[in-house]
Design a protein around this motif. Structure first.
Motif, mmCIF file in Angstrom:
data_model
loop_
_atom_site.group_PDB
_atom_site.id
_atom_site.type_symbol
_atom_site.label_atom_id
_atom_site.label_comp_id
_atom_site.label_asym_id
_atom_site.label_seq_id
_atom_site.Cartn_x
_atom_site.Cartn_y
_atom_site.Cartn_z
ATOM 1 N N ARG A 157 28.490 92.870 30.213
ATOM 2 C CA ARG A 157 27.361 92.385 29.415
ATOM 3 C C ARG A 157 26.062 93.078 29.783
ATOM 4 O O ARG A 157 25.094 93.056 29.016
ATOM 5 N N GLU A 158 26.014 93.690 30.974
ATOM 6 C CA GLU A 158 24.782 94.320 31.442
ATOM 7 C C GLU A 158 24.374 95.519 30.585
ATOM 8 O O GLU A 158 23.208 95.874 30.512
ATOM 9 N N ASP A 159 25.351 96.157 29.945
ATOM 10 C CA ASP A 159 25.056 97.408 29.229
ATOM 11 C C ASP A 159 25.974 97.532 28.009
ATOM 12 O O ASP A 159 26.531 98.606 27.760
ATOM 13 N N THR A 160 26.097 96.471 27.255
ATOM 14 C CA THR A 160 27.122 96.377 26.222
ATOM 15 C C THR A 160 27.088 97.506 25.201
ATOM 16 O O THR A 160 28.100 98.175 24.964
ATOM 17 N N ILE A 161 25.935 97.730 24.571
ATOM 18 C CA ILE A 161 25.869 98.703 23.475
ATOM 19 C C ILE A 161 26.239 100.094 23.949
ATOM 20 O O ILE A 161 27.018 100.808 23.297
ATOM 21 N N ARG A 162 25.726 100.506 25.087
ATOM 22 C CA ARG A 162 26.003 101.847 25.581
ATOM 23 C C ARG A 162 27.459 101.998 26.023
ATOM 24 O O ARG A 162 28.012 103.101 26.003
ATOM 25 N N LEU A 163 28.103 100.910 26.428
ATOM 26 C CA LEU A 163 29.519 100.954 26.775
ATOM 27 C C LEU A 163 30.388 100.988 25.526
ATOM 28 O O LEU A 163 31.429 101.644 25.489
ATOM 29 N N VAL A 164 29.951 100.285 24.490
ATOM 30 C CA VAL A 164 30.719 100.220 23.248
ATOM 31 C C VAL A 164 30.814 101.587 22.577
ATOM 32 O O VAL A 164 31.825 101.900 21.935
ATOM 33 N N GLU A 215 35.485 82.007 25.216
ATOM 34 C CA GLU A 215 34.713 81.617 24.028
ATOM 35 C C GLU A 215 33.249 82.011 24.183
ATOM 36 O O GLU A 215 32.645 82.599 23.275
ATOM 37 N N GLU A 216 32.674 81.717 25.343
ATOM 38 C CA GLU A 216 31.275 82.044 25.593
ATOM 39 C C GLU A 216 31.052 83.560 25.628
ATOM 40 O O GLU A 216 30.039 84.068 25.126
ATOM 41 N N LEU A 217 31.992 84.281 26.215
ATOM 42 C CA LEU A 217 31.874 85.743 26.283
ATOM 43 C C LEU A 217 31.907 86.367 24.889
ATOM 44 O O LEU A 217 31.144 87.292 24.589
ATOM 45 N N LEU A 218 32.782 85.866 24.035
ATOM 46 C CA LEU A 218 32.885 86.405 22.678
ATOM 47 C C LEU A 218 31.645 86.080 21.854
ATOM 48 O O LEU A 218 31.154 86.921 21.091
ATOM 49 N N LEU A 219 31.116 84.874 22.018
ATOM 50 C CA LEU A 219 29.909 84.496 21.290
ATOM 51 C C LEU A 219 28.730 85.370 21.706
ATOM 52 O O LEU A 219 27.930 85.805 20.869
ATOM 53 N N GLU A 220 28.624 85.639 22.997
ATOM 54 C CA GLU A 220 27.529 86.493 23.472
ATOM 55 C C GLU A 220 27.709 87.928 22.979
ATOM 56 O O GLU A 220 26.734 88.605 22.636
ATOM 57 N N LEU A 221 28.962 88.379 22.927
ATOM 58 C CA LEU A 221 29.225 89.728 22.430
ATOM 59 C C LEU A 221 28.806 89.856 20.966
ATOM 60 O O LEU A 221 28.195 90.852 20.566
ATOM 61 N N VAL A 222 29.115 88.849 20.161
ATOM 62 C CA VAL A 222 28.724 88.862 18.747
ATOM 63 C C VAL A 222 27.206 88.921 18.618
ATOM 64 O O VAL A 222 26.667 89.693 17.825
#
Length: 327
Positions: A157-164, A215-222
């Motif tokens: 979660r620290e760097d989501t967009i750049r990892l994606v 569930e919480e991880l997926l919601l934060e990812l969205v």
């Protein structure tokens, strides 16, 4: 001076006046300081050694009908430097066991997995962007407990967009999404992974940290991906993550991962798995309609509404002919 000469002179003067006017306008243009045109905390990662190009947001054509993006007008794939050679050598030795995980007992399996996670602590994100490291991680996830998967997911979660948008870590995230879908299905039926909860062997002075649920991880990812959805749809590494995420949120069957014609897995992705000697995740729950929490259904509805209202017609038509965005 003849009449023709006078005409040429007059035309020349008009041209000169026009040029002078343009010079005046150019000299009076307001130039904003750099501090007002870019965030003071802007961070631009160095380009990857593999030669991946930078990905740019088109901030010049934004209006109220287009997807909102961050103030940064440039984003590059994550880059954390080279993996320590000793750690890399250790993980390559472990890979033999991961390729054929036959343990004498569940306890031996737990000890082995815990030792691997302990050795790579603090270098998790760096390993996701390494060619060999990301391959070994995907194999490790398959025999990890749900707690360990949630812990790793939460670190990203620290760097989501750049990892994606990274060519290697994007596949790591896709594997985590598939395993999350399996775990959600178990959770609905009151089950857990084959490793008993709390089975991880912790250090003597270490307290087990409470991790977010799947569930919480997926919601934060969205929530993280939604503002950048249009940009990610056009990215060759992120697009397959979006497709899997939509199916996970909807609880729809995720097609047989071993099928080369799988619409979720592109030809590039299928070849990627084959070249890395990887095995597809073919859990039975991925091929059926799954029950999911109401919060994920609501998140999917909100995502679709936001995307529908934020992408203008011109961009939408462009995606229909895009090799990456159309699927």
């Amino acid at each position: 001076m003849g009449e023709d000469g006078k005409r040429k002179t007059r035309r020349g003067k008009r041209g000169g006046d026009a040029k002078k006017q343009k010079d005046i306008e150019a000299s009076t243009e307001t130039v904003l300081p750099a501090s007002l045109t870019a965030p003071s905390t802007e961070y631009t990662a160095p380009p990857m050694d593999s030669g991946d190009s930078l990905f740019y947001f088109d901030t010049g054509s934004k209006d109220e009908n287009t997807m909102n993006v961050d103030k940064e007008d440039k984003i590059s794939p994550a880059s954390y430097g080279l993996v320590n050679p000793d750690l890399q050598s250790y993980l390559k030795n472990c890979e033999t066991m991961l390729d054929d995980p036959k343990f004498e007992s569940i306890e031996d399996r737990i000890i082995f997995v815990n030792n691997v996670y302990e050795e790579m602590k603090g270098f998790e994100l760096q390993l996701t962007t390494d060619h060999e490291g990301s391959r070994i991680l995907e194999k490790l996830f398959r025999i990890s407990s749900e707690y360990q998967i949630r812990r790793f997911f939460s670190l990203m979660r620290e760097d989501t967009i750049r990892l994606v948008i990274h060519r290697f870590s994007s596949h790591t995230i896709q594997t985590l999404l598939l395993l999350s879908a399996v775990a959600l299905e178990r959770g609905v039926h009151g089950e857990t992974s084959d490793l008993a909860a709390g089975a991880e062997i912790e250090g003597e002075d270490e307290v087990r940290t409470k991790m977010p649920t799947f569930e919480e991880l997926l919601l934060e990812l969205v929530n993280t991906l939604t503002p950048q959805w249009a940009f990610l749809m056009a990215n060759e590494y992120a697009s397959h993550i979006l497709r899997v995420l939509l199916l996970v949120l909807a609880g729809n069957p995720i097609e047989d991962q071993s099928n080369p014609k799988n619409s979720i897995k592109s030809k590039r992705s299928a070849k990627y798995v084959e070249d890395r000697n990887g095995e597809p995740i073919n859990h039975p729950s991925l091929s059926i309609q799954r029950k999911i929490p109401d919060s994920l259904t609501e998140a999917l509805d909100q995502l679709l509404k936001t995307t529908d209202s934020s992408i203008n017609d011109l961009v939408a038509r462009g995606f229909t002919t895009s090799r990456v965005g159309s699927p």
